[in-house]
Design a protein around this motif. Structure first.
Motif, mmCIF file in Angstrom:
data_model
loop_
_atom_site.group_PDB
_atom_site.id
_atom_site.type_symbol
_atom_site.label_atom_id
_atom_site.label_comp_id
_atom_site.label_asym_id
_atom_site.label_seq_id
_atom_site.Cartn_x
_atom_site.Cartn_y
_atom_site.Cartn_z
ATOM 1 N N ASN A 61 -3.790 -0.286 0.119
ATOM 2 C CA ASN A 61 -4.140 0.792 -0.809
ATOM 3 C C ASN A 61 -2.860 1.474 -1.296
ATOM 4 O OD1 ASN A 61 -3.437 2.143 1.564
ATOM 5 N ND2 ASN A 61 -5.165 3.551 1.516
ATOM 6 N N GLY A 62 -2.984 2.443 -2.192
ATOM 7 C CA GLY A 62 -1.822 3.117 -2.777
ATOM 8 C C GLY A 62 -0.942 3.815 -1.760
ATOM 9 N N ALA A 63 -1.541 4.380 -0.727
ATOM 10 C CA ALA A 63 -0.780 5.066 0.320
ATOM 11 C C ALA A 63 -0.140 4.083 1.303
ATOM 12 C CB ALA A 63 -1.683 6.032 1.075
ATOM 13 N N LYS A 64 -0.517 2.807 1.211
ATOM 14 C CA LYS A 64 -0.024 1.742 2.085
ATOM 15 C C LYS A 64 -0.335 1.990 3.563
ATOM 16 C CE LYS A 64 3.533 0.079 -1.034
ATOM 17 N NZ LYS A 64 3.016 -1.214 -1.381
ATOM 18 N N ASP A 65 -1.435 2.704 3.816
ATOM 19 C CA ASP A 65 -1.820 2.962 5.200
ATOM 20 C C ASP A 65 -3.119 2.259 5.599
ATOM 21 O OD1 ASP A 65 -3.597 4.509 3.741
ATOM 22 O OD2 ASP A 65 -3.245 6.342 4.880
ATOM 23 N N ARG A 66 -3.713 1.487 4.689
ATOM 24 C CA ARG A 66 -4.935 0.732 4.958
ATOM 25 C C ARG A 66 -4.912 -0.566 4.144
ATOM 26 N NH1 ARG A 66 -5.208 4.494 7.823
ATOM 27 N NH2 ARG A 66 -6.931 5.832 8.441
ATOM 28 N N ILE A 67 -5.574 -1.592 4.666
ATOM 29 C CA ILE A 67 -5.828 -2.816 3.910
ATOM 30 C C ILE A 67 -7.030 -2.518 3.022
ATOM 31 C CG2 ILE A 67 -6.517 -5.239 4.073
ATOM 32 C CD1 ILE A 67 -5.170 -5.162 6.931
ATOM 33 N N MET A 68 -6.982 -2.943 1.764
ATOM 34 C CA MET A 68 -8.056 -2.615 0.826
ATOM 35 C C MET A 68 -8.654 -3.879 0.215
ATOM 36 S SD MET A 68 -8.031 -0.080 -2.461
ATOM 37 C CE MET A 68 -7.350 -1.199 -3.667
ATOM 38 N N CYS A 69 -9.972 -3.918 0.137
ATOM 39 C CA CYS A 69 -10.659 -5.011 -0.547
ATOM 40 C C CYS A 69 -10.694 -4.706 -2.038
ATOM 41 C CB CYS A 69 -12.074 -5.172 -0.005
ATOM 42 S SG CYS A 69 -13.000 -6.450 -0.893
ATOM 43 N N SER A 70 -10.172 -5.619 -2.829
ATOM 44 C CA SER A 70 -10.135 -5.395 -4.279
ATOM 45 C C SER A 70 -11.521 -5.494 -4.914
ATOM 46 C CB SER A 70 -9.204 -6.408 -4.942
ATOM 47 O OG SER A 70 -9.709 -7.722 -4.776
ATOM 48 N N ALA A 71 -12.478 -6.142 -4.237
ATOM 49 C CA ALA A 71 -13.812 -6.321 -4.820
ATOM 50 C C ALA A 71 -14.627 -5.038 -4.829
ATOM 51 C CB ALA A 71 -14.574 -7.408 -4.059
ATOM 52 N N HIS A 72 -14.499 -4.204 -3.788
ATOM 53 C CA HIS A 72 -15.327 -2.997 -3.744
ATOM 54 C C HIS A 72 -14.649 -1.803 -3.081
ATOM 55 C CE1 HIS A 72 -16.233 -5.266 -0.066
ATOM 56 N NE2 HIS A 72 -16.376 -4.099 0.505
ATOM 57 N N GLY A 73 -13.340 -1.906 -2.808
ATOM 58 C CA GLY A 73 -12.581 -0.763 -2.329
ATOM 59 C C GLY A 73 -12.724 -0.423 -0.861
ATOM 60 N N ALA A 74 -13.330 -1.278 -0.059
ATOM 61 C CA ALA A 74 -13.420 -1.003 1.377
ATOM 62 C C ALA A 74 -12.017 -0.889 1.957
ATOM 63 C CB ALA A 74 -14.184 -2.114 2.088
ATOM 64 N N LEU A 75 -11.855 0.022 2.924
ATOM 65 C CA LEU A 75 -10.555 0.239 3.558
ATOM 66 C C LEU A 75 -10.625 -0.129 5.040
ATOM 67 C CD1 LEU A 75 -9.573 3.658 1.944
ATOM 68 C CD2 LEU A 75 -8.804 1.353 1.299
ATOM 69 N N PHE A 76 -9.636 -0.895 5.482
ATOM 70 C CA PHE A 76 -9.577 -1.411 6.842
ATOM 71 C C PHE A 76 -8.310 -0.915 7.532
ATOM 72 C CE2 PHE A 76 -11.804 -4.339 4.107
ATOM 73 C CZ PHE A 76 -12.911 -4.735 4.837
ATOM 74 N N ARG A 77 -8.417 -0.568 8.810
ATOM 75 C CA ARG A 77 -7.235 -0.177 9.582
ATOM 76 C C ARG A 77 -6.298 -1.369 9.722
ATOM 77 N NH1 ARG A 77 -10.848 2.883 13.605
ATOM 78 N NH2 ARG A 77 -10.904 0.875 14.660
ATOM 79 N N ILE A 78 -5.028 -1.111 9.572
ATOM 80 C CA ILE A 78 -4.034 -2.174 9.703
ATOM 81 C C ILE A 78 -3.975 -2.685 11.135
ATOM 82 C CG2 ILE A 78 -1.545 -2.669 9.608
ATOM 83 C CD1 ILE A 78 -1.467 -0.698 7.166
#
Length: 109
Positions: A61-78
């Motif tokens: 993501n923009g903050a570079k603190d989570r992995i982001m799915c480009s399809a629907h914006g889900a955020l995952f812990r690194i």
């Protein structure tokens, strides 16, 4: 274990794809935090196994603190790939065992 790239190929605080498949899509995503590298299969657990990156080597993501799915914006812990925000809440990315030796990054799927 298979050699994926060099540690210098992954910007500190950034991400990179590895192991291109038959259609060129990277099968693995890597995230570097200092000397530590996290690796996951490049598939969202929610959206029909869609690839996560929005463009080549961009999985955060923009903050570079989570992995982001480009399809629907889900955020995952690194650190462990667990979804914290999005339709796959509580599900997780499939981890890849990563080893860094002599500046080389190896992974085992």
């Amino acid at each position: 274990m298979e050699r994926l790239c060099t540690l210098d190929d992954i910007p500190d605080g950034g991400s990179k794809g590895a192991l291109p498949g038959s259609r060129g899509r990277d099968q693995v995503l890597l995230v570097r935090q200092g000397g530590r590298v996290y690796g996951y299969v490049n598939n969202c657990p929610h959206y029909d196994r869609a690839p996560l990156g929005w463009k080549k080597d961009e999985f955060l993501n923009g903050a570079k603190d989570r992995i982001m799915c480009s399809a629907h914006g889900a955020l995952f812990r690194i650190e462990d790939g667990t979804c914290e925000i999005g339709p796959c809440l509580g599900q997780a990315l499939i981890p890849i065992r990563i080893t860094v030796e002599g500046g080389q990054v190896f992974g085992e799927i």
